[in-house]
Design a protein around this motif. Sequence first.
Motif, PDB file in Angstrom:
ATOM      1  N   PRO A  65     -14.332  94.605 104.977  1.00  0.00           N
ATOM      2  CA  PRO A  65     -13.900  95.516 106.034  1.00  0.00           C
ATOM      3  C   PRO A  65     -12.464  95.251 106.480  1.00  0.00           C
ATOM      4  O   PRO A  65     -11.919  94.161 106.290  1.00  0.00           O
ATOM      5  N   VAL A  66     -11.873  96.262 107.085  1.00  0.00           N
ATOM      6  CA  VAL A  66     -10.515  96.182 107.620  1.00  0.00           C
ATOM      7  C   VAL A  66     -10.608  95.790 109.092  1.00  0.00           C
ATOM      8  O   VAL A  66     -11.494  96.259 109.815  1.00  0.00           O
ATOM      9  N   PHE A  67      -9.696  94.939 109.534  1.00  0.00           N
ATOM     10  CA  PHE A  67      -9.662  94.529 110.934  1.00  0.00           C
ATOM     11  C   PHE A  67      -8.383  95.027 111.591  1.00  0.00           C
ATOM     12  O   PHE A  67      -7.281  94.808 111.083  1.00  0.00           O
ATOM     13  N   LEU A  68      -8.558  95.716 112.698  1.00  0.00           N
ATOM     14  CA  LEU A  68      -7.446  96.163 113.527  1.00  0.00           C
ATOM     15  C   LEU A  68      -7.535  95.363 114.822  1.00  0.00           C
ATOM     16  O   LEU A  68      -8.376  95.636 115.681  1.00  0.00           O
ATOM     17  N   HIS A  69      -6.692  94.361 114.952  1.00  0.00           N
ATOM     18  CA  HIS A  69      -6.791  93.446 116.087  1.00  0.00           C
ATOM     19  C   HIS A  69      -5.762  93.821 117.150  1.00  0.00           C
ATOM     20  O   HIS A  69      -4.560  93.794 116.893  1.00  0.00           O
ATOM     21  N   PRO A 171     -13.576 104.885 109.442  1.00  0.00           N
ATOM     22  CA  PRO A 171     -13.838 104.166 110.703  1.00  0.00           C
ATOM     23  C   PRO A 171     -15.092 103.307 110.660  1.00  0.00           C
ATOM     24  O   PRO A 171     -15.225 102.377 111.452  1.00  0.00           O
ATOM     25  N   ARG A 172     -16.004 103.588 109.738  1.00  0.00           N
ATOM     26  CA  ARG A 172     -17.211 102.772 109.620  1.00  0.00           C
ATOM     27  C   ARG A 172     -16.917 101.437 108.946  1.00  0.00           C
ATOM     28  O   ARG A 172     -17.762 100.531 108.969  1.00  0.00           O
ATOM     29  N   ARG A 173     -15.736 101.309 108.334  1.00  0.00           N
ATOM     30  CA  ARG A 173     -15.350 100.077 107.646  1.00  0.00           C
ATOM     31  C   ARG A 173     -14.228  99.346 108.377  1.00  0.00           C
ATOM     32  O   ARG A 173     -13.627  98.429 107.829  1.00  0.00           O
ATOM     33  N   VAL A 174     -13.947  99.780 109.613  1.00  0.00           N
ATOM     34  CA  VAL A 174     -12.872  99.167 110.395  1.00  0.00           C
ATOM     35  C   VAL A 174     -13.467  98.546 111.650  1.00  0.00           C
ATOM     36  O   VAL A 174     -14.221  99.201 112.385  1.00  0.00           O
ATOM     37  N   TYR A 175     -13.146  97.292 111.887  1.00  0.00           N
ATOM     38  CA  TYR A 175     -13.542  96.617 113.130  1.00  0.00           C
ATOM     39  C   TYR A 175     -12.312  96.445 114.015  1.00  0.00           C
ATOM     40  O   TYR A 175     -11.260  95.973 113.557  1.00  0.00           O
ATOM     41  N   TRP A 192     -15.975  85.354 108.652  1.00  0.00           N
ATOM     42  CA  TRP A 192     -17.376  85.255 109.054  1.00  0.00           C
ATOM     43  C   TRP A 192     -17.991  86.649 109.230  1.00  0.00           C
ATOM     44  O   TRP A 192     -19.086  86.924 108.731  1.00  0.00           O
ATOM     45  N   ILE A 193     -17.282  87.538 109.915  1.00  0.00           N
ATOM     46  CA  ILE A 193     -17.810  88.895 110.109  1.00  0.00           C
ATOM     47  C   ILE A 193     -17.899  89.618 108.773  1.00  0.00           C
ATOM     48  O   ILE A 193     -18.884  90.321 108.490  1.00  0.00           O
ATOM     49  N   ALA A 194     -16.867  89.468 107.947  1.00  0.00           N
ATOM     50  CA  ALA A 194     -16.890  90.138 106.636  1.00  0.00           C
ATOM     51  C   ALA A 194     -18.071  89.664 105.799  1.00  0.00           C
ATOM     52  O   ALA A 194     -18.706  90.468 105.098  1.00  0.00           O
ATOM     53  N   ALA A 195     -18.387  88.379 105.857  1.00  0.00           N
ATOM     54  CA  ALA A 195     -19.531  87.873 105.102  1.00  0.00           C
ATOM     55  C   ALA A 195     -20.825  88.503 105.597  1.00  0.00           C
ATOM     56  O   ALA A 195     -21.713  88.823 104.787  1.00  0.00           O
ATOM     57  N   GLU A 196     -20.952  88.689 106.911  1.00  0.00           N
ATOM     58  CA  GLU A 196     -22.138  89.342 107.457  1.00  0.00           C
ATOM     59  C   GLU A 196     -22.225  90.793 106.974  1.00  0.00           C
ATOM     60  O   GLU A 196     -23.296  91.277 106.594  1.00  0.00           O
TER      61      GLU A 196
END
Length: 499
Positions: A65-69, A171-175, A192-196
């Motif tokens: 997943p992609v992360f937008l922090h 958007p379903r693949r972006v956190y 860790w989140i990506a592994a989940e």
Amino acid sequence: MDGLWGAGWFWFGAFVVALLVNGRAAFKLFVDWKGMLTTCRFVEDAYACLDALPDEAALERAAAPVFLHLVPAWEEPTIAKTLAALLASRYPHGRLHVVVATKASEETAPHPAMAAPTAELARRFRDGLPPWQQKTLSVVAMPGAGRKAHQLNWALRPETLGVTLGDTYDPRRVYVGVSDADSLPDGNVYRWIAAEVLAGRGAPAYQGVTLSLANFAAHDARGRVCAIQQSSIFIRVSIARLINEARRVRWFAALAARWPRLAWAVRPVFDFCFRRSQICLGHNQFVRLDVLQALGGFPTSGATEDSTLGYALGARGLLMAPLPLLELVDLPETKDKMVRQNARWYKGVLDDVAFLWRAWRAAPTAFNAAQLCRHIGNKVLEWPIAAVVYPVLGFLGWHLAYRFAEHPVLFALGIAFPSISLGLTIWVGGIVTQDLIESLAPYFPRAVDVRRTTLGQKFVGTFRCQTYWLLATRGAWRVLWALATTGRFDPAKTDRVTR
């Protein structure tokens, strides 16, 4: 029996009330103790398995997943430390985007004690990065007035997302992650989140463990006690509640699968009596982009968007998952700043009443009713008065026990409950909390020595463990007094410029 009523209806009623309140206090402290043990075990187990997480190359191949922090910031002189920590995370750089959301008003009227506005400090930090990493960091400035939630939503506008993520993002693949400008996150959070997610266990939202220990060494003895106690809230209540809530939901799902008619009949009772509202902290927090968009972005109806977000997720039946990795944040350096911080939080508590009322009116379910009732009872009412009510009723319980000395059971309960409550206050708040937070020290993102090394520190830390709660009470009463005398209270941001 005549002797029981002979003590007088008033005193018997007062005895029963004191008994119930002291019993509840003892039970709540026991639950807090268990909650801390649960959270610390959860953290230790996760860090023991860090080496099993996929590395950057594996995550790149697996289309992680992609992360937008997002880092909402206003007058933050040390924001570069947080940005450096985020960009040092072990994650494919093409799948990580950090956005600093500032206010345009700061650039037009910068704080005189700062070397430059926050946005300029972020841009200077970006200019010092390697070219391939500069693409990962961007800065947006929100025009006009607004709080943290407005800054976050400004960074989530479609035109901003298109520039940051490209036009083809899902958007379903972006956190969407959120950290404050004083946060020091763990570099393995994204992995860790990506592994989940890749294992099929992805949740719509995550809340990580946050400890207010980043500036621990800068505090005096009282400040260090408060830092430990504020950190304990997150491990004994916030994260423990998320862990236990997931367990309760899984248990009820198993019941419904085996006895569907029974589950249908007892569902309202289960939701009202055993479900708990999930707590968002506003940092070390991740929510899937499509979920945020369905909610209309971060809630702007109150002073604290994080608590409202937790209620909004719960009202939609979405379960936030606990995230075991640690993040360190600052604790305000002075007593007045701690009071101001808690005043802002309590103003958010009051604002959330209207949100929960509207949620219940829109969907009058047992769960929504429970969220509203517990919020009013445990936060709106208990927060300002707990520091007075519990000591008074503890003393009253001891005193009234002797009025019923001829009734051994009542006498024993009247003596035992306040005694157990007082003992657990010192044991859980002053001793166990310190020991468990020390046990987490090897996993801190940055080395911080939280040990009590002198007899004086141990004594103060043990017997002044209620200092932070007294300051929180002052913050609540500051809000109530302002509302009673002026009709309004303007929550102030924690000042990190004048240290």
